[in-house]
Design an enzyme around this catalytic site. Structure first.
Site, PDB file in Angstrom:
ATOM      1  N   TYR A 102     -10.385  -1.676   2.095  1.00 53.02           N
ATOM      2  CA  TYR A 102      -9.768  -1.245   3.677  1.00 53.02           C
ATOM      3  C   TYR A 102      -9.041   0.203   3.898  1.00 53.02           C
ATOM      4  O   TYR A 102      -8.539   1.087   3.467  1.00 53.02           O
ATOM      5  CB  TYR A 102      -8.007  -1.647   4.115  1.00 53.02           C
ATOM      6  CG  TYR A 102      -8.591  -3.529   4.472  1.00 53.02           C
ATOM      7  CD1 TYR A 102      -8.889  -3.348   5.578  1.00 53.02           C
ATOM      8  CD2 TYR A 102      -8.123  -4.716   3.971  1.00 53.02           C
ATOM      9  CE1 TYR A 102      -8.628  -4.722   5.977  1.00 53.02           C
ATOM     10  CE2 TYR A 102      -8.143  -5.619   4.079  1.00 53.02           C
ATOM     11  CZ  TYR A 102      -9.346  -6.034   5.107  1.00 53.02           C
ATOM     12  OH  TYR A 102      -9.189  -6.920   6.048  1.00 53.02           O
ATOM     13  N   ASP A 126       1.072  -1.120   0.218  1.00 51.36           N
ATOM     14  CA  ASP A 126      -0.152   0.286  -0.286  1.00 51.36           C
ATOM     15  C   ASP A 126       1.078   1.626   0.253  1.00 51.36           C
ATOM     16  O   ASP A 126      -0.261   2.136  -0.573  1.00 51.36           O
ATOM     17  CB  ASP A 126      -1.466  -0.269   1.303  1.00 51.36           C
ATOM     18  CG  ASP A 126      -1.772  -0.848   0.704  1.00 51.36           C
ATOM     19  OD1 ASP A 126      -2.099  -1.215  -0.383  1.00 51.36           O
ATOM     20  OD2 ASP A 126      -2.690  -1.904   1.832  1.00 51.36           O
TER      21      ASP A 126
END
Ligand code: NI
Length: 650
Positions: free
Chosen positions: A385, A301
Site C-alpha cells: 500500500y 504501519d
C-alpha cells in the site's frame, strides 16, 4: 543558523546521538536503530523560548541487538554527552512488544525463506521450479500476536510469497496461497511453516501496471499548468512556515512522518495558537479472511514499520503541481548512519474553488473570492500500500487532514470455479480479502492557550408544547466531557453528534468560549470481535474520539511497542486512570478510516480512496476571517473565445 527547540535533528546530531548511545552503553556491532528522532523538550520551555537562546538537544531512540534480542528506549543529551533515560523493553515476557521491523530485515527474510527446504518443497508442490524460486517475491509481514508458544520472546515476521515470471512483474497478481513461513529474525531461520494440503493454483494472468503494460495512453489530455509568476505566497525560514495568517513549524519523525508544531493563526495583530502538535501516530489494517495466508494480517504501519522511515522522495511535476517547496529530512538508517531523505515533505498552494460569494441583484453588488489552501504532505509506501498524508490550511481558519489510500491490495489465489467468500474477486483466480484501514491522529490542542475543554453536542427534536407550537424547533445539546472515560466516544450521524475544543478561560466576540469544531467523516470502527487479538492490540480503533490529559509519555495511539504486542496498550490504557480533562492541558485523538471490500477497479493499482477529518473555527473569530481577501483578476483565465474572465475582473 539558529536552532529552534522543535527543529528535527540534523544529520550531524543524529550521527552524534547514535555514536553516543553505542559508546555510553557499550553497545556491540549487532545494534540496530528502529527509530531515532528529536526528544522534544517540554512544552513550557518551548513556549518560553526566544530566538538565539541556547537549546538543549536530545535524541530519542528505539534500538535493539540483533543477536541477543535485547531492546531499549533511550534518550541521550547530545551536547552534554549523557544518557538521560534508558529503559529496557521486556521482549521475553508478557505482554511482549518488539521494536519495528527494519529495512535490513526486509531483505534478510527473502534469503532465509528461500533457503528453507520445507518452504522450497511447498512452493515446488505448487508448480514452481528452482529457477522460478529465484524470482519469487517474499513479503515480510508483521507477525502480530496470537498467544502461541512459538511466538513468545522471539522477534518474528510472517512471510507470504508471490510468483513472478519476470522480476519486473506485479507479484501481487500471483499469490502463492497456502504457504506461510514464520521467520525468527534474530536467529535467521524459519521456525514454523504452514503448507496446506489443498493446492490452489497460482493465478498466472499478468496484471502489470508500469507504462510498458499500457503502451497506448489516451491522447485526449492537454497540458494543465499551474503558473505563479510572482512565486508562492508562503515564506519558509528553516522549519518555520508563514502563509497568509497561518504559521507553524514543520517536524518529522521516523515513526509518524510529518508533524505540524505550534500551528497558529494571526488574527489582527494577535498570534492565536490552535494546536501545539499534530501528527498521525498509528495506522492499522486488519484483514477479515480466516484462511492461513490472511487471518493474522494486521499491520501497524507506524509502530511496526515507521511511516516516516518509509517516506517517498517526491518528484517535481509528478506528485505535486506548481511552485513547490520541498523539505529534505535528515534521518538515521538501521545502523545509525545519517542519511538525507530528499524531498520527503512537499508544500505548495492549491486553488480550491469559491471561498465566499454573493450577488445582490437589488443594487448590483457582486463580490466573490476564490479559496486557496496550503498543502503540506508526504507519501509513505508500506509494502503493497501507499499512503499520502495531506494537511490543508485554509484562509477561513479551517484545518484539514486527508489520508490518501492507494497502491496495491493484498491478494488471495482462488481455485478455478470456486467463489471467494472472504472478499471480492478482482481478476481471474484472484481475490482481495476484505479489510479495514484505521488511522489515528493525535492533536495536542492549544486553542487560545494551554487549558482547553472538549464539549459534545447533538441535535435533538423538541416535543410539541407551548415553546414549540408548530413542531419546527429542535435543540442543540451541549455537555462537557469532564473525565477521560466519558470522552471515549463514537460518532452518531442521526443526531449529528459533534465535538468542540474550547478555551473556557477566554471570551469571544459574543461572550462565549472561543473554539474549534471537530468535523468527522462517516468512518467505521473495529469490526473484529471483542477479545480477538487485533481488538486487543488496536483498541484505539474501537472509538472515534478520545481525550486525554497531556502526558509526554503517551505518544502513540497503539502504545510504544505495538509490534508483536499482546494488546491492552495505547489509548484504552491511557484513559484507565480517568484523569480530569476539563480546562486542562489536553490531547484530542481521532480514529478514522475506511472499510475496504475489494473490487475489479482496485486492480492493478487502486485509485485514491480518501479518509480524514476537519477542524473548523467555531466561535473562534469575530467574523469570517477571509473577508479581507483581495478580489482576483487572473489574466491567465480566458473563455473559449480568448476573452478574459469578466466575472473575476475588478
Ligand atoms: Ni484497502
Amino acid at each position: 543558523m539558529t536552532v529552534h527547540p522543535l527543529d528535527p535533528l540534523s544529520q550531524a546530531e543524529l550521527a552524534q546521538a547514535c555514536t553516543l548511545f553505542k559508546e555510553l552503553k557499550g553497545l556491540g556491532p549487532d545494534t540496530r536503530f528502529g527509530f531515532v528522532q528529536l526528544a522534544e523538550p517540554d512544552k513550557k520551555s518551548v513556549l518560553a523560548f526566544k530566538p538565539g537562546q541556547p537549546v538543549t538537544r536530545c535524541a530519542a531512540a528505539t534500538l535493539f541487538d540483533r543477536k541477543s534480542g535485547a531492546a531499549y528506549n533511550g534518550v541521550v543529551d547530545i551536547g552534554a554527552k549523557k544518557i538521560v533515560s534508558w529503559v529496557e523493553q521486556p521482549t521475553k515476557t508478557a505482554p511482549y512488544g518488539q521494536p519495528p521491523v527494519i529495512i535490513e530485515e526486509f531483505f534478510l527474510v527473502g534469503d532465509v525463506v528461500k533457503k528453507d527446504p520445507g518452504w522450497r518443497a511447498a512452493v515446488k508442490r505448487r508448480g514452481l521450479t528452482d529457477a522460478d524460486i529465484e524470482r519469487v517475491q517474499v513479503d515480510p509481514f508483521s507477525a502480530g500476536y496470537f498467544d502461541r508458544e512459538v511466538e513468545k520472546g522471539r522477534r518474528l515476521v510472517s512471510a507470504v510469497s508471490y510468483y513472478r515470471e519476470d522480476l519486473k512483474d506485479n507479484g501481487y497478481a500471483h499469490p502463492i496461497e497456502g504457504v506461510v513461513a514464520l521467520v525468527d529474525l534474530n536467529e535467521g531461520k524459519v521456525v514454523e511453516l504452514v503448507d496446506e494440503a489443498e493446492v490452489i493454483p497460482i493465478p498466472k494472468r499478468k496484471r502489470n501496471y508500469n507504462r510498458a503494460a499500457y503502451p497506448e495512453p489516451r491522447t485526449t489530455v492537454k497540458p494543465l499548468d499551474i503558473v505563479q509568476p510572482e512565486g508562492p505566497s508562503f515564506k519558509v525560514d528553516g522549519w518555520k512556515v508563514d502563509w497568509q495568517n497561518w504559521s507553524f513549524r514543520v517536524g518529522f519523525t521516523a515513526r509518524e512522518g510529518l508533524v505540524l508544531n505550534q500551528l497558529a493563526f494571526k488574527d489582527g495583530a494577535k498570534e492565536r495558537p490552535v494546536i501545539y502538535r499534530a501528527s498521525v501516530t498509528e495506522m492499522v489494517v486488519p484483514y477479515a479472511d480466516p484462511t492461513v495466508n490472511h487471518f493474522w494480517k494486521n499491520a501497524f504501519d507506524a509502530g511496526e514499520y515507521g511511516l516516516g522511515k518509509l517516506a517517498n522522495a517526491l518528484e517535481l511535476g509528478c506528485d505535486c503541481l506548481g511552485q513547490i517547496h520541498y523539505f529534505d529530512v535528515p534521518a538515521a538508517d538501521d545502523s545509525g548512519q545519517p542519511i538525507l531523505m530528499k524531498n520527503a515533505i512537499c508544500m505548495h498552494e492549491e486553488d480550491y474553488g469559491i471561498l465566499w460569494k454573493h450577488y445582490e441583484f437589488r443594487n448590483e453588488t457582486y463580490e466573490v473570492r476564490r479559496s486557496r489552501r496550503l498543502v503540506i504532505s508526504f507519501f509513505a509506501t508500506v509494502g503493497n500500500y501507499d499512503y499520502g498524508f495531506y494537511w490543508y490550511l485554509y484562509q477561513d481558519g479551517t484545518i484539514q487532514l486527508e489520508a490518501k489510500l492507494t497502491g496495491i491490495i493484498q491478494t488471495a489465489a482462488v481455485a478455478p470455479g470456486k467463489p471467494y467468500p472472504w472478499g471480492g474477486m478482482v481478476s481471474e483466480g484472484l481475490g482481495g480479502p476484505t479489510h479495514q484501514h484505521f488511522f489515528n491522529v493525535r492533536l495536542h490542542m492549544m486553542v487560545d492557550g494551554e487549558k482547553n475543554t472538549v464539549t459534545e453536542h447533538e441535535f435533538v427534536p423538541r416535543p410539541y408544547g407551548r415553546d414549540n407550537p408548530y413542531g419546527n424547533v429542535f435543540d442543540t445539546t451541549s455537555r462537557v466531557l469532564a473525565r477521560e472515560r466519558d470522552a471515549a466516544r463514537e460518532a452518531e450521524g442521526r443526531t449529528g453528534r459533534y465535538w468542540k475544543i474550547q478555551n473556557p478561560n477566554v471570551k469571544n466576540s459574543v461572550g462565549n468560549a472561543p473554539g474549534y469544531k471537530l468535523v468527522i467523516n462517516a468512518s467505521p470502527l473495529m469490526l473484529a470481535q471483542e477479545g480477538s487479538p487485533i481488538h486487543k492490540r488496536a483498541g484505539f480503533a474501537t472509538k472515534h474520539v478520545w481525550v486525554t490529559q497531556f502526558d509526554p509519555a503517551e505518544r502513540y495511539a497503539s502504545g510504544e511497542f505495538p509490534n508483536q504486542h499482546a494488546g491492552g496498550d495505547g489509548l484504552p490504557k491511557f484513559i484507565a486512570n480517568n484523569r480530569n480533562i476539563e480546562n486542562e492541558d489536553i490531547v484530542l485523538w481521532h480514529t478514522f478510516g475506511h472499510t475496504h471490500v475489494c473490487k475489479p477497479e482496485d486492480f492493478p493499482i487502486m485509485p485514491v480512496e480518501y479518509a480524514g477529518f476537519m477542524l473548523k473555527p467555531n466561535g473562534f473569530f469575530a467574523e469570517n476571517p477571509a473577508m479581507d481577501l483581495p478580489p482576483d483578476a487572473n489574466p491567465h483565465s480566458k473563455d473559449q473565445r480568448g476573452d478574459g474572465c469578466s466575472c473575476c475582473a475588478d
